[in-house]
Design an enzyme around this catalytic site. Structure first.
Site, PDB file in Angstrom:
ATOM      1  N   ASP A  77     145.255  44.429  56.887  1.00 41.74           N
ATOM      2  CA  ASP A  77     143.892  43.914  57.031  1.00 41.74           C
ATOM      3  C   ASP A  77     143.311  43.447  55.703  1.00 41.74           C
ATOM      4  O   ASP A  77     142.117  43.175  55.604  1.00 41.74           O
ATOM      5  CB  ASP A  77     142.980  44.967  57.658  1.00 41.74           C
ATOM      6  CG  ASP A  77     142.951  46.273  56.867  1.00 41.74           C
ATOM      7  OD1 ASP A  77     143.592  46.344  55.793  1.00 41.74           O
ATOM      8  OD2 ASP A  77     142.287  47.234  57.330  1.00 41.74           O
ATOM      9  N   ASP A 102     144.160  55.979  44.219  1.00 39.64           N
ATOM     10  CA  ASP A 102     143.421  56.663  45.274  1.00 39.64           C
ATOM     11  C   ASP A 102     144.067  57.995  45.624  1.00 39.64           C
ATOM     12  O   ASP A 102     145.137  58.341  45.136  1.00 39.64           O
ATOM     13  CB  ASP A 102     143.315  55.770  46.515  1.00 39.64           C
ATOM     14  CG  ASP A 102     144.627  55.046  46.838  1.00 39.64           C
ATOM     15  OD1 ASP A 102     145.701  55.589  46.519  1.00 39.64           O
ATOM     16  OD2 ASP A 102     144.576  53.947  47.409  1.00 39.64           O
ATOM     17  N   HIS A 124     143.244  45.212  52.835  1.00 39.51           N
ATOM     18  CA  HIS A 124     142.692  46.240  51.942  1.00 39.51           C
ATOM     19  C   HIS A 124     143.599  46.467  50.746  1.00 39.51           C
ATOM     20  O   HIS A 124     144.810  46.289  50.819  1.00 39.51           O
ATOM     21  CB  HIS A 124     142.413  47.548  52.692  1.00 39.51           C
ATOM     22  CG  HIS A 124     143.621  48.377  53.000  1.00 39.51           C
ATOM     23  ND1 HIS A 124     144.197  48.435  54.247  1.00 39.51           N
ATOM     24  CD2 HIS A 124     144.362  49.218  52.221  1.00 39.51           C
ATOM     25  CE1 HIS A 124     145.227  49.261  54.227  1.00 39.51           C
ATOM     26  NE2 HIS A 124     145.354  49.746  52.999  1.00 39.51           N
ATOM     27  N   GLU A 161     138.626  49.297  52.337  1.00 40.56           N
ATOM     28  CA  GLU A 161     138.793  48.687  53.650  1.00 40.56           C
ATOM     29  C   GLU A 161     137.919  47.442  53.774  1.00 40.56           C
ATOM     30  O   GLU A 161     136.999  47.234  52.976  1.00 40.56           O
ATOM     31  CB  GLU A 161     138.403  49.698  54.738  1.00 40.56           C
ATOM     32  CG  GLU A 161     139.133  51.033  54.659  1.00 40.56           C
ATOM     33  CD  GLU A 161     140.571  50.958  55.147  1.00 40.56           C
ATOM     34  OE1 GLU A 161     141.054  49.836  55.426  1.00 40.56           O
ATOM     35  OE2 GLU A 161     141.207  52.016  55.246  1.00 40.56           O
TER      36      GLU A 161
END
Length: 270
Positions: free
Chosen positions: A145, A68, A147, A152
């Site tokens: 979380d 990314d 991800h 996400e």
């Protein structure tokens, strides 16, 4: 079901990853590595670099694709993932910079508003990975979380490389790289999708510390859900999750994972 390896610390995890990738490069000198940023992979890269040096492994043919990149940061920005990958992977391993790619390379600070150019970068990156023959080993971290990459919670589990809006929690977590100033953290990114990541032949996810325990519990022993993107690894034919005791603290079947790992034949590797 991924293989779960519970280790004492990041250094031990790094040794496992380093040995795996070093053996791959020996067998396949033009191996394609999937690269990630963040703190979790650092010990793994350091271990691999040491093995490469100690065993004089030729890495001149190795290729790499990062997960990314932030949108809006120039490649020269120290916290761009282009700069980070070169600082933490390319230089220590002695890789050819021309053979290591980051999703935002063609953007180089292009603003989000330049929609035509930004939107085309994702599909072009997926085509480049396919043209290289696909990724052999993809290293992954995991967010608190769940991800992976910048996928996400709520991301499609079939997604390709595309533009995403960063969750506020991710920006808070990453502010430590920007002088603890969330206002400096970009709001958007370009990331390999879960569908792209799942095409890699081997996935290796690393997680350390109590802060990752809930995410690891959901990833390994929860249901497969877009709201925990890492849970997609349950569906991969060759996934390895390496965690320390704290990150593994909420797993209900720790004893089984330890037994399975310590009793596997050596020829299986990871």
């Amino acid at each position: 079901m991924p293989e779960i390896i519970i280790v004492k610390n990041e250094a031990e995890a790094g040794e496992i990853y380093g040995r795996c990738v070093a053996d791959l490069i020996k067998a396949k000198p033009d191996a394609v590595l999937g690269l990630a940023t963040g703190s979790s992979p650092l010990a793994a890269y350091q271990a691999l670099a040491k093995i490469v040096k100690d065993e004089a492994i030729d890495v001149s043919g190795v290729r790499g694709f990062a997960l990314d990149e932030y949108i809006g940061l120039p490649l020269t920005h120290p916290e761009s993932y282009h700069a980070t990958i070169h600082r933490t992977v390319v230089e220590p391993l002695g890789l050819d910079p021309a053979k290591v790619h980051v999703p935002g390379d063609v953007l180089n600070g292009t603003p989000l508003e330049d929609g035509d150019k930004v939107a085309l970068a994702g599909p072009a990156y997926d085509r480049a990975i396919e043209a290289a023959g696909g990724i052999d080993v993809q290293i992954l971290g995991i967010g608190t979380d769940g991800h992976v990459g910048f996928n996400e919670p709520g991301s499609s589990l079939a997604s390709g490389t595309r533009v995403k809006t960063l969750a506020e929690q991710t920006r808070i977590d990453n502010a430590r790289f920007f002088d603890n100033d969330i206002n400096q953290v970009p709001t958007h990114c370009i990331t390999q999708g879960i569908g792209t990541i799942m095409k890699a032949r081997h996935l290796v996810l690393l997680a350390f510390g109590a802060g990752k325990a809930e995410a690891i519990e959901e990833t390994v022993e929860g249901g497969v859900s877009a709201f925990c993107p890492a849970s997609a690894l349950q569906m991969h034919p060759h996934a390895t999750i390496i965690v320390d005791e704290e990150a593994a603290s909420r797993l209900r079947h720790k004893d089984y994972y330890r037994y399975a790992y310590t009793h596997k034949p050596a020829w299986q590797g990871i």
